[in-house]
Design an enzyme around this catalytic site. Structure first.
Site, PDB file in Angstrom:
ATOM      1  N   HIS A  75       0.858  -1.197   0.000  1.00  0.00           N
ATOM      2  CA  HIS A  75       0.000   0.000   0.000  1.00  0.00           C
ATOM      3  C   HIS A  75       0.892   1.244   0.000  1.00  0.00           C
ATOM      4  O   HIS A  75       1.463   1.601   1.032  1.00  0.00           O
ATOM      5  CB  HIS A  75      -0.926  -0.013   1.229  1.00  0.00           C
ATOM      6  CG  HIS A  75      -1.870   1.147   1.302  1.00  0.00           C
ATOM      7  ND1 HIS A  75      -3.227   0.993   1.522  1.00  0.00           N
ATOM      8  CD2 HIS A  75      -1.677   2.485   1.189  1.00  0.00           C
ATOM      9  CE1 HIS A  75      -3.808   2.185   1.548  1.00  0.00           C
ATOM     10  NE2 HIS A  75      -2.878   3.110   1.355  1.00  0.00           N
ATOM     11  N   HIS A  77       1.715   5.234  -2.333  1.00  0.00           N
ATOM     12  CA  HIS A  77       1.181   6.277  -3.238  1.00  0.00           C
ATOM     13  C   HIS A  77       2.359   6.925  -3.944  1.00  0.00           C
ATOM     14  O   HIS A  77       2.678   8.089  -3.689  1.00  0.00           O
ATOM     15  CB  HIS A  77       0.420   7.337  -2.441  1.00  0.00           C
ATOM     16  CG  HIS A  77      -0.813   6.832  -1.769  1.00  0.00           C
ATOM     17  ND1 HIS A  77      -2.073   6.959  -2.314  1.00  0.00           N
ATOM     18  CD2 HIS A  77      -0.988   6.170  -0.593  1.00  0.00           C
ATOM     19  CE1 HIS A  77      -2.967   6.405  -1.508  1.00  0.00           C
ATOM     20  NE2 HIS A  77      -2.327   5.921  -0.444  1.00  0.00           N
ATOM     21  N   LYS A  80       2.038  10.321  -5.694  1.00  0.00           N
ATOM     22  CA  LYS A  80       2.027  11.540  -4.857  1.00  0.00           C
ATOM     23  C   LYS A  80       3.398  11.843  -4.265  1.00  0.00           C
ATOM     24  O   LYS A  80       3.641  12.964  -3.809  1.00  0.00           O
ATOM     25  CB  LYS A  80       1.092  11.365  -3.659  1.00  0.00           C
ATOM     26  CG  LYS A  80      -0.373  11.451  -3.912  1.00  0.00           C
ATOM     27  CD  LYS A  80      -1.114  11.565  -2.558  1.00  0.00           C
ATOM     28  CE  LYS A  80      -2.617  11.591  -2.771  1.00  0.00           C
ATOM     29  NZ  LYS A  80      -3.179  10.266  -3.096  1.00  0.00           N
ATOM     30  N   HIS A 226      -9.454   2.096   0.660  1.00  0.00           N
ATOM     31  CA  HIS A 226      -9.073   2.898   1.828  1.00  0.00           C
ATOM     32  C   HIS A 226     -10.371   3.054   2.627  1.00  0.00           C
ATOM     33  O   HIS A 226     -11.349   3.557   2.078  1.00  0.00           O
ATOM     34  CB  HIS A 226      -8.637   4.309   1.428  1.00  0.00           C
ATOM     35  CG  HIS A 226      -7.254   4.427   0.885  1.00  0.00           C
ATOM     36  ND1 HIS A 226      -6.857   3.892  -0.305  1.00  0.00           N
ATOM     37  CD2 HIS A 226      -6.164   5.070   1.402  1.00  0.00           C
ATOM     38  CE1 HIS A 226      -5.583   4.201  -0.518  1.00  0.00           C
ATOM     39  NE2 HIS A 226      -5.134   4.909   0.492  1.00  0.00           N
ATOM     40  N   GLU A 229     -10.504   6.245   7.452  1.00  0.00           N
ATOM     41  CA  GLU A 229      -9.254   6.868   7.910  1.00  0.00           C
ATOM     42  C   GLU A 229      -9.619   8.092   8.746  1.00  0.00           C
ATOM     43  O   GLU A 229      -9.419   9.239   8.336  1.00  0.00           O
ATOM     44  CB  GLU A 229      -8.382   7.233   6.698  1.00  0.00           C
ATOM     45  CG  GLU A 229      -6.946   7.555   7.071  1.00  0.00           C
ATOM     46  CD  GLU A 229      -6.051   7.779   5.854  1.00  0.00           C
ATOM     47  OE1 GLU A 229      -6.496   7.536   4.716  1.00  0.00           O
ATOM     48  OE2 GLU A 229      -4.906   8.212   6.059  1.00  0.00           O
ATOM     49  N   ASP A 327       2.469   3.348   2.870  1.00  0.00           N
ATOM     50  CA  ASP A 327       1.543   4.438   2.559  1.00  0.00           C
ATOM     51  C   ASP A 327       2.303   5.599   1.910  1.00  0.00           C
ATOM     52  O   ASP A 327       3.154   5.381   1.068  1.00  0.00           O
ATOM     53  CB  ASP A 327       0.768   4.877   3.806  1.00  0.00           C
ATOM     54  CG  ASP A 327      -0.631   5.404   3.476  1.00  0.00           C
ATOM     55  OD1 ASP A 327      -1.050   5.297   2.309  1.00  0.00           O
ATOM     56  OD2 ASP A 327      -1.312   5.914   4.386  1.00  0.00           O
ATOM     57  N   ASN A 328       2.081   6.824   2.371  1.00  0.00           N
ATOM     58  CA  ASN A 328       2.639   7.989   1.678  1.00  0.00           C
ATOM     59  C   ASN A 328       4.085   8.265   2.062  1.00  0.00           C
ATOM     60  O   ASN A 328       4.519   7.908   3.159  1.00  0.00           O
ATOM     61  CB  ASN A 328       1.789   9.218   1.999  1.00  0.00           C
ATOM     62  CG  ASN A 328       0.351   9.032   1.562  1.00  0.00           C
ATOM     63  OD1 ASN A 328      -0.387   8.261   2.162  1.00  0.00           O
ATOM     64  ND2 ASN A 328      -0.034   9.700   0.512  1.00  0.00           N
TER      65      ASN A 328
HETATM   66 ZN   LIG Z   1      -3.136   5.154   1.299  1.00  0.00          ZN
END
Ligand SMILES: [Zn+2]
Length: 433
Positions: A75, A77, A80, A226, A229, A327-328
């Site tokens: 998972h 991104h 981004k 997602h 959150e 994640d990010n």
């Molecule tokens: Zn995410």
């Protein structure tokens, strides 16, 4: 230390019970056993319990250093990633992140911008020892037309180094425009991607989820959500996803990320949701670093009192496959990070208590995401498998998780790779106003 040609043997490697199916050896209370590994033609030709005679017969002595299979990051991104210098989160909140990332996307995400940042991220992940990575791809019109071709190009360019998977990302309300969403599902299917949406509580959530499932069934797609959150205890979209999976008789894999609100809800509500999650066969991924950053961020600058992560222990006890992931990275949703799955595992150990006992938690960054991503043979070490593994300095969990292990050795197809990380300055040209 790793020969750059020919076959070789590594002696005295410390391997973990949860990641070495079929290895008969004596495991210590940390779950480790000393073993010898033979490598030939890019594959592991044999693994056996350590035999002292191996060293005198020419094997490389690893002196008890831990060897783990290469990581899977299920998972992320990377479309981004690394926009932070030009678009920071103004206040560290979730809404601050959503608005900043959205504005940056509209203003700056050309194919070249996305491609250069994705490539930077993949080089970092590869250098840290990651072998497969799933990224979500912002797919709000018209970005899907720009980013999906870049993803497909990047996946081809990286094949053999990182197996790249893509899942579309849009708010569940975007599904209301069924003509557009059905076109997106077709686009995702053509790219052999995964169908993904962000779920939160809207009045027509059940109807919209049914439509997402119908499109996934129509095109034979796996699903990736997602969900919830937020700290809002009224957020129960995880339960709605499980109900929709059961109602629709869905047979693909479903990965659900975040599920933060679950940890705030009353026990009876939680138990009902967990039972449905298990029954529906969902897999869950927690994102501890991003959750720590965004959840329980307080407008009055007071101290957070909640870790933000979901109930992985309770899920695992019910047989739900559970993973953790990056994640990010360096974007408004998380100011830090470098797609280093050892860092993610270290943070998960602290935040989620992957210890006392460690048990099979190491599968959460290896074998379990491999199962969710349908990558057979990834995430374990076994005779006949690829010689893709990471050699650390640490000889125990306390040694492994106490230092960054920046000098780890990453072996791919039997050879040590160049672990040079990309220089941040490479991206300076993308950061100017
Ligand atoms: Zn995410």
């Amino acid at each position: 230390m790793i020969p750059n040609a020919g076959s070789y043997r590594l002696a005295n490697a410390r391997l973990h019970a949860s990641l070495t199916p079929g290895l008969a050896a004596t495991y210590d209370s940390d779950g480790f056993a000393l073993a010898d590994i033979a490598v030939a033609d890019g594959r592991i030709s044999a693994i056996a319990a350590h035999d002292r005679a191996a060293i005198s017969s020419g094997a490389v002595d690893l002196a008890g250093r831990i060897v783990l299979p290469c990581f899977l990051d299920c998972h992320t991104h990377i479309d981004k990633g690394h926009i932070w210098p030009r678009k920071p989160n103004p206040d560290g909140t979730f809404m601050g992140a959503l608005n900043a990332a959205g504005a940056d996307r509209v203003a700056r995400w050309t194919a070249e911008d996305v491609a250069r940042r994705m490539d930077f991220s993949l080089r970092s992940a590869y250098a840290h020892g990651t072998r497969a990575l799933r990224t979500h791809i912002d797919s709000v019109a018209p970005q899907e037309e720009i980013s999906w071709p870049v993803f497909e190009m990047m996946r081809d360019a990286w094949r053999g180094r990182i197996e790249l998977q893509g899942a579309c990302l849009l708010g569940i309300e975007g599904v209301r425009d069924t003509k557009w969403f059905d076109g997106l599902a077709k686009r995702v299917a053509a790219a052999k991607g995964v169908l993904g949406v962000v779920t939160y509580m809207v009045p027509d959530l059940e109807e919209l989820l049914d439509h997402v499932f119908a499109q996934a069934i129509k095109h034979g797609l796996d699903l990736d959500f997602h969900a919830d959150e937020t700290d809002d205890i009224a957020a129960i979209s995880l339960k709605k996803i499980a109900e929709a999976a059961l109602w629709n008789g869905f047979e693909g894999t479903i990965l659900v990320g975040h599920c933060c609100s679950l940890a705030r809800q009353p026990d009876l509500e939680v138990l009902d949701t967990l039972d449905k999650v298990a029954k529906a066969g969902l897999a869950i991924v927690s994102l501890p670093m991003c959750n720590l950053y965004l959840q329980d961020r307080r407008a009055d600058q007071t101290t957070p009192r909640w870790r933000g992560v979901t109930l992985l222990h309770e899920m695992k006890a019910r047989g739900v496959p559970v993973a953790v992931a990056s994640d990010n990275t360096r974007d408004p949703f998380y100011a830090y990070g470098d797609l280093d799955m050892l860092e993610v595992y270290r943070m998960a150990t602290r935040t989620l208590h992957f210890d006392h006992p460690v048990g099979d938690w190491p599968q959460a960054v290896t074998a379990t995401p491999a199962q969710v991503m349908r990558l057979d043979g990834f995430g374990t070490l076994a005779a006949g498998g690829d010689a893709d593994f990471v050699l650390f300095k640490g000889r125990s969990w306390t040694e492994l998780l106490s230092r960054p292990e920046s000098d780890r050795i990453v072996v791919r197809a039997g050879r040590a790779i160049d672990r040079q990380l990309p220089d941040y300055a490479e991206l300076d040209g993308l950061m100017v106003e």
